[in-house]
Scaffold this motif. Structure first.
Motif, PDB file in Angstrom:
ATOM      1  N   TYR A 201       0.835  -1.208   0.000  1.00  8.94           N
ATOM      2  CA  TYR A 201       0.000   0.000   0.000  1.00  8.94           C
ATOM      3  C   TYR A 201       0.870   1.259   0.000  1.00  8.94           C
ATOM      4  O   TYR A 201       0.583   2.234  -0.694  1.00  8.94           O
ATOM      5  CB  TYR A 201      -0.922   0.015   1.223  1.00  8.94           C
ATOM      6  CG  TYR A 201      -2.218  -0.736   1.038  1.00  8.94           C
ATOM      7  CD1 TYR A 201      -3.176  -0.317   0.115  1.00  8.94           C
ATOM      8  CD2 TYR A 201      -2.512  -1.861   1.804  1.00  8.94           C
ATOM      9  CE1 TYR A 201      -4.364  -1.000  -0.043  1.00  8.94           C
ATOM     10  CE2 TYR A 201      -3.708  -2.560   1.649  1.00  8.94           C
ATOM     11  CZ  TYR A 201      -4.634  -2.121   0.724  1.00  8.94           C
ATOM     12  OH  TYR A 201      -5.813  -2.791   0.563  1.00  8.94           O
ATOM     13  N   ALA A 202       1.954   1.229   0.807  1.00  4.42           N
ATOM     14  CA  ALA A 202       2.841   2.390   0.889  1.00  4.42           C
ATOM     15  C   ALA A 202       3.496   2.676  -0.465  1.00  4.42           C
ATOM     16  O   ALA A 202       3.605   3.826  -0.895  1.00  4.42           O
ATOM     17  CB  ALA A 202       3.904   2.156   1.955  1.00  4.42           C
ATOM     18  N   ALA A 203       3.940   1.603  -1.149  1.00  5.74           N
ATOM     19  CA  ALA A 203       4.562   1.762  -2.468  1.00  5.74           C
ATOM     20  C   ALA A 203       3.568   2.317  -3.474  1.00  5.74           C
ATOM     21  O   ALA A 203       3.902   3.186  -4.306  1.00  5.74           O
ATOM     22  CB  ALA A 203       5.100   0.418  -2.949  1.00  5.74           C
ATOM     23  N   ARG A 206       3.142   6.014  -2.912  1.00  9.97           N
ATOM     24  CA  ARG A 206       4.268   6.785  -3.446  1.00  9.97           C
ATOM     25  C   ARG A 206       4.137   6.971  -4.951  1.00  9.97           C
ATOM     26  O   ARG A 206       4.363   8.062  -5.486  1.00  9.97           O
ATOM     27  CB  ARG A 206       5.595   6.086  -3.117  1.00  9.97           C
ATOM     28  CG  ARG A 206       6.044   6.253  -1.682  1.00  9.97           C
ATOM     29  CD  ARG A 206       7.497   5.852  -1.514  1.00  9.97           C
ATOM     30  NE  ARG A 206       7.713   4.439  -1.810  1.00  9.97           N
ATOM     31  CZ  ARG A 206       7.607   3.469  -0.903  1.00  9.97           C
ATOM     32  NH1 ARG A 206       7.288   3.762   0.350  1.00  9.97           N
ATOM     33  NH2 ARG A 206       7.827   2.209  -1.238  1.00  9.97           N
ATOM     34  N   THR A 207       3.743   5.896  -5.647  1.00 11.65           N
ATOM     35  CA  THR A 207       3.568   5.967  -7.107  1.00 11.65           C
ATOM     36  C   THR A 207       2.460   6.944  -7.464  1.00 11.65           C
ATOM     37  O   THR A 207       2.610   7.770  -8.378  1.00 11.65           O
ATOM     38  CB  THR A 207       3.227   4.575  -7.676  1.00 11.65           C
ATOM     39  OG1 THR A 207       4.274   3.657  -7.342  1.00 11.65           O
ATOM     40  CG2 THR A 207       3.066   4.636  -9.192  1.00 11.65           C
ATOM     41  N   LEU A 208       1.368   6.880  -6.752  1.00 11.91           N
ATOM     42  CA  LEU A 208       0.244   7.790  -7.013  1.00 11.91           C
ATOM     43  C   LEU A 208       0.607   9.227  -6.663  1.00 11.91           C
ATOM     44  O   LEU A 208       0.159  10.166  -7.316  1.00 11.91           O
ATOM     45  CB  LEU A 208      -0.981   7.348  -6.207  1.00 11.91           C
ATOM     46  CG  LEU A 208      -1.614   6.024  -6.632  1.00 11.91           C
ATOM     47  CD1 LEU A 208      -2.676   5.583  -5.623  1.00 11.91           C
ATOM     48  CD2 LEU A 208      -2.245   6.145  -8.020  1.00 11.91           C
ATOM     49  N   GLY A 209       1.440   9.380  -5.614  1.00  8.93           N
ATOM     50  CA  GLY A 209       1.869  10.720  -5.232  1.00  8.93           C
ATOM     51  C   GLY A 209       2.728  11.358  -6.308  1.00  8.93           C
ATOM     52  O   GLY A 209       2.585  12.556  -6.605  1.00  8.93           O
ATOM     53  N   MET A 216      -6.893   9.389  -5.606  1.00 14.06           N
ATOM     54  CA  MET A 216      -6.627   7.954  -5.555  1.00 14.06           C
ATOM     55  C   MET A 216      -5.887   7.582  -4.273  1.00 14.06           C
ATOM     56  O   MET A 216      -6.094   6.505  -3.717  1.00 14.06           O
ATOM     57  CB  MET A 216      -5.824   7.519  -6.779  1.00 14.06           C
ATOM     58  CG  MET A 216      -6.611   7.516  -8.079  1.00 14.06           C
ATOM     59  SD  MET A 216      -8.012   6.372  -7.997  1.00 14.06           S
ATOM     60  CE  MET A 216      -7.176   4.798  -7.822  1.00 14.06           C
ATOM     61  N   ILE A 217      -5.015   8.488  -3.796  1.00 15.74           N
ATOM     62  CA  ILE A 217      -4.293   8.240  -2.550  1.00 15.74           C
ATOM     63  C   ILE A 217      -5.282   8.138  -1.392  1.00 15.74           C
ATOM     64  O   ILE A 217      -5.176   7.258  -0.540  1.00 15.74           O
ATOM     65  CB  ILE A 217      -3.267   9.364  -2.278  1.00 15.74           C
ATOM     66  CG1 ILE A 217      -2.154   9.324  -3.337  1.00 15.74           C
ATOM     67  CG2 ILE A 217      -2.685   9.238  -0.873  1.00 15.74           C
ATOM     68  CD1 ILE A 217      -1.142  10.439  -3.208  1.00 15.74           C
ATOM     69  N   ARG A 218      -6.269   9.055  -1.375  1.00  7.21           N
ATOM     70  CA  ARG A 218      -7.288   9.009  -0.327  1.00  7.21           C
ATOM     71  C   ARG A 218      -8.107   7.721  -0.426  1.00  7.21           C
ATOM     72  O   ARG A 218      -8.438   7.101   0.590  1.00  7.21           O
ATOM     73  CB  ARG A 218      -8.213  10.230  -0.426  1.00  7.21           C
ATOM     74  CG  ARG A 218      -7.575  11.518   0.078  1.00  7.21           C
ATOM     75  CD  ARG A 218      -8.611  12.599   0.221  1.00  7.21           C
ATOM     76  NE  ARG A 218      -9.115  13.035  -1.065  1.00  7.21           N
ATOM     77  CZ  ARG A 218      -8.592  14.031  -1.786  1.00  7.21           C
ATOM     78  NH1 ARG A 218      -7.528  14.677  -1.324  1.00  7.21           N
ATOM     79  NH2 ARG A 218      -9.124  14.376  -2.939  1.00  7.21           N
ATOM     80  N   GLU A 224      -7.210   0.648   2.690  1.00  3.05           N
ATOM     81  CA  GLU A 224      -6.267   0.057   3.637  1.00  3.05           C
ATOM     82  C   GLU A 224      -6.852   0.051   5.051  1.00  3.05           C
ATOM     83  O   GLU A 224      -6.724  -0.933   5.782  1.00  3.05           O
ATOM     84  CB  GLU A 224      -4.951   0.833   3.624  1.00  3.05           C
ATOM     85  CG  GLU A 224      -3.889   0.227   4.518  1.00  3.05           C
ATOM     86  CD  GLU A 224      -2.587   1.005   4.469  1.00  3.05           C
ATOM     87  OE1 GLU A 224      -1.575   0.482   4.972  1.00  3.05           O
ATOM     88  OE2 GLU A 224      -2.575   2.135   3.944  1.00  3.05           O
ATOM     89  N   SER A 225      -7.516   1.142   5.432  1.00  2.00           N
ATOM     90  CA  SER A 225      -8.127   1.227   6.758  1.00  2.00           C
ATOM     91  C   SER A 225      -9.206   0.163   6.935  1.00  2.00           C
ATOM     92  O   SER A 225      -9.310  -0.458   8.001  1.00  2.00           O
ATOM     93  CB  SER A 225      -8.732   2.619   6.981  1.00  2.00           C
ATOM     94  OG  SER A 225      -7.723   3.604   7.005  1.00  2.00           O
TER      95      SER A 225
END
Length: 351
Positions: A201-203, A206-209, A216-218, A224-225
């Motif tokens: 999820y973290a990776a 980062r890609t979406l950021g 999409m990050i939200r 994930e939550s």
């Protein structure tokens, strides 16, 4: 008596009803903020609303809002409410079953009408118990989330406490999310798979950021939550079932303070679990245990991971997930040793 909250989704409310719920929320929030600065707040009743506005508003909601504002101002020192949802006491919310559907009715700006709700099997089971009187209905809150309207209804259950005195300890950590111990039996929940999914999820974030896709990050964060919550539900359910199967009368857990400081290396397998919802997991274990008649006690976490069964305590006893007493040579899984010590409450109970 333990209390659970049923989140009931209102089934496709019309645009007119949604607009009315929005107006109720806006008026209620404005009224709450007005109350915060009112000199006679402590003596306020629903009649005070007429001093605030001449428009029609349910007195039942006004009374609940006054109670909430008094509490928030006294205990949380609230200066301003961004949103204060409309709340109703148990006498102003009615749950009924009409055919195969369940409806809820509550005071609004217009006449009181039963609104159908979307229910899942486990919710229907609780609603049926509410209707036959085996559980008690508490306060309710009308709120909006992700463009959907919900009524959160509190339900209080009278549970008979189990007579068993056997204690089970639950240790929470990074490499193993949870380890439960009672007598000679134990239950482990590895953190490696969860850590892998968290890193994925973290990776992805980062890609979406880098692509500046903030929406999409939200969306990924919400997903994930939900996954973490579901995982915690499953872990807590298995822990309580394990307790029941082994005649446990009390579950002991440690204070979570400092849990994120336990990882000593960036290479540690559990590193990706630093933001795991440990408090949420403990809360789930606690309320599921209480629903089963099992008491929950909290102990100080001091030295639970460093103390041997012989009583010798030193930091060098523990090395990662390995525990070996420097005095007597006793060897055991470190997290299991922690769970055993928590069950014994070797550091005393938390205040």
């Amino acid at each position: 008596m333990p209390t659970i909250t049923l989140r009931l989704e209102l089934h496709k409310p019309t645009k007119v009803k949604q607009d009315m719920y929005e107006r109720m929320t806006e008026v209620n929030t404005a009224f709450a903020n007005w109350l915060l600065n009112h000199p006679e707040l402590n003596q306020a009743t629903s009649k005070l609303f007429k001093e605030f506005s001449s428009q029609q508003f349910p007195s039942a909601v006004a009374n609940q809002t006054i109670r909430e504002v008094k509490s928030q101002k006294k205990n949380q020192k609230t200066k301003k409410f961004r949103t204060l949802w409309c709340c109703f006491n148990n006498q102003n919310v009615k749950v009924e079953k009409k055919g195969e559907f369940y409806t809820v009715s509550f005071p609004t700006l217009e006449k009181r009408i039963g609104v159908p709700v979307v229910t899942r099997p486990y919710q229907e089971a609780w609603l049926n118990r509410l209707l036959d009187g085996t559980v008690k209905q508490g306060a309710a809150k009308l709120y909006k989330k992700r463009k959907k309207w919900y009524l959160a209804v509190a339900i209080t259950v009278e549970v008979q406490q189990r007579e068993e005195t056997k204690a089970m300890g639950v240790d929470l950590g990074l490499r193993y999310i949870a380890v439960a111990s009672v007598g000679t039996k134990s239950l482990f929940f590895k953190g490696s798979q969860c850590a892998f999914i968290r890193r994925r999820y973290a990776a992805l974030r980062r890609t979406l950021g880098q692509a500046k896709k903030l929406h999409m990050i939200r969306k990924i964060g919400d997903k994930e939550s939900r996954w973490m919550k579901d995982r915690n539900h499953k872990i807590s359910r298995q822990i309580v079932r394990f307790a029941l199967a082994n005649g446990v009368g009390v579950i002991r857990m440690e204070d979570l303070t400092g849990i994120r400081k336990r990882a000593t290396s960036a290479k540690e397998a559990g590193r990706s679990l630093h933001s795991w919802a440990f408090h949420q997991l403990q809360t789930m274990i606690a309320y599921k245990a209480e629903m089963a008649g099992i008491r929950v006690e909290w102990v100080k976490p001091t030295y639970t991971s460093q103390t041997c069964r012989c009583g010798h305590r030193e930091k060098a006893n523990r090395n990662g997930i390995h525990f070996q007493c420097k005095k007597c040579g006793y060897t055991i899984h470190a997290d299991l040793n922690g769970a055993i010590n928590i069950a014994k409450a070797i550091s005393g109970f938390a205040a």
